[in-house]
Design an enzyme around this catalytic site. Structure first.
Site, PDB file in Angstrom:
ATOM      1  N   LYS A 177       0.824  -1.207   0.000  1.00  0.00           N
ATOM      2  CA  LYS A 177       0.000   0.000   0.000  1.00  0.00           C
ATOM      3  C   LYS A 177       0.863   1.264   0.000  1.00  0.00           C
ATOM      4  CE  LYS A 177      -1.749  -1.593   3.739  1.00  0.00           C
ATOM      5  NZ  LYS A 177      -2.507  -1.818   4.986  1.00  0.00           N
ATOM      6  N   THR A 209      -7.932   8.862   9.508  1.00  0.00           N
ATOM      7  CA  THR A 209      -7.397   7.677   8.827  1.00  0.00           C
ATOM      8  C   THR A 209      -7.140   6.523   9.787  1.00  0.00           C
ATOM      9  OG1 THR A 209      -5.154   8.581   9.048  1.00  0.00           O
ATOM     10  CG2 THR A 209      -6.332   9.046   6.994  1.00  0.00           C
ATOM     11  N   GLY A 211      -7.372   3.185  11.461  1.00  0.00           N
ATOM     12  CA  GLY A 211      -7.958   1.894  11.139  1.00  0.00           C
ATOM     13  C   GLY A 211      -8.105   1.615   9.655  1.00  0.00           C
ATOM     14  N   THR A 212      -7.490   2.435   8.809  1.00  0.00           N
ATOM     15  CA  THR A 212      -7.660   2.218   7.373  1.00  0.00           C
ATOM     16  C   THR A 212      -7.029   0.909   6.903  1.00  0.00           C
ATOM     17  OG1 THR A 212      -5.735   3.660   7.016  1.00  0.00           O
ATOM     18  CG2 THR A 212      -7.923   4.650   6.756  1.00  0.00           C
ATOM     19  N   GLY A 213      -5.881   0.544   7.476  1.00  0.00           N
ATOM     20  CA  GLY A 213      -5.237  -0.713   7.084  1.00  0.00           C
ATOM     21  C   GLY A 213      -6.063  -1.924   7.487  1.00  0.00           C
ATOM     22  N   CYS A 214      -6.584  -1.893   8.702  1.00  0.00           N
ATOM     23  CA  CYS A 214      -7.444  -2.986   9.174  1.00  0.00           C
ATOM     24  C   CYS A 214      -8.684  -3.107   8.290  1.00  0.00           C
ATOM     25  CB  CYS A 214      -7.898  -2.724  10.610  1.00  0.00           C
ATOM     26  SG  CYS A 214      -6.591  -2.454  11.813  1.00  0.00           S
TER      27      CYS A 214
END
Length: 266
Positions: A177, A209, A211-214
């Protein structure tokens, strides 16, 4: 949305603020039409300003949760998040060996959006050696990809190189990412043994932003559990996340949560 419900077992830590971790995972899977079950690895004390304390759940308790789910409800995909210790990673590798047919979406959560370190160095090495070769997909951001590969990841070409290195290390696919990289366009690079696919989206100017990866990894896991092609699952999850960021409620004074439930209101 896919017609198949899709059962996702999430093995990850709890976020008391509700924006990341297992709370974000459950919201995402549910919003995309899947069924979420969980094995909680840690209880964190956190809000939009950062993580102030972490209490690890005993490894045997994490395994008991996961096996209780798998032996009864079952799972069409397993998604891992915060895995704080090498012992826990070793135990999860053993668990996965007992359920070889279930795709693993490995989100190598190492640092929170606030900058707080969530994983010990020995756990990073254990993830690289024990879980990466079992992963159907690994979803590192640029700093995590650097930790896992030892390569510098500063642009799209470097994302692709890191993705190939992760596939060479045993993962079936890698999504490197680009949200941490500079520029008005965010580029995510999906690498498999057969192809490299680039996904681009406009950067949204926001502090929200957390928690965007989760959220992205759980969205992909839901698609995989529902039988979607991997690239299609990545594209749908990315579109869902982008809209969730755009509609973020603005809670808290730090890195705020996204709006996971926007699909419910539309």
């Amino acid at each position: 949305m896919a017609d198949q419900l899709g059962r996702v077992l999430i093995i990850a830590g709890s976020d008391s603020g509700g924006g990341a971790g297992i709370q974000a995972d459950i919201k995402t899977v549910t919003a995309l039409g899947g069924y979420a079950a969980t094995a909680v690895t840690a209880i964190t004390v956190q809000n939009t300003q950062g993580v102030t304390s972490v209490h690890a759940v005993p490894v045997d308790m994490v395994m008991a949760q996961a096996r209780a789910v798998l032996d009864d409800i079952g799972a069409d995909a397993i998604k891992t998040g915060m895995l704080g210790s090498a012992d826990l990673v070793d135990a999860i590798a053993g668990l996965l060996a007992d359920y070889p047919g279930i795709p693993l979406i490995l989100d190598p959560v190492m640092v929170a959006t606030s900058g707080d370190v969530l994983v010990a160095d020995d756990a990073v090495e254990a993830i690289r050696m024990k879980l990466l070769p079992r992963a159907s997909l690994v979803t590192p951001n640029a700093p995590e990809a650097e930790k896992l590969t030892g390569l510098s990841v500063a642009n799209t070409d470097a994302q692709a190189r890191a993705g190939r290195a992760l596939v060479d290390a045993g993962a079936e696919a890698a999504l490197v990412k680009g949200g941490h990289l500079a520029g008005g366009i965010i580029t995510d690079v999906l690498v498999t043994a057969k192809a490299t696919t680039v996904f681009e989206s406009p950067r949204i100017d926001t502090r929200n932003t957390h928690g965007t990866g989760c959220t992205l990894a759980s969205g992909i896991a839901t698609g995989v559990a529902q039988g979607m092609d991997l690239a299609a699952a990545v594209e749908r999850a990315g579109a869902y996340l982008a809209e969730a960021i755009r509609r973020a409620p603005g809670f808290g004074s730090g890195h705020g949560p996204v709006d996971h439930a926007w699909v419910v209101r539309d």
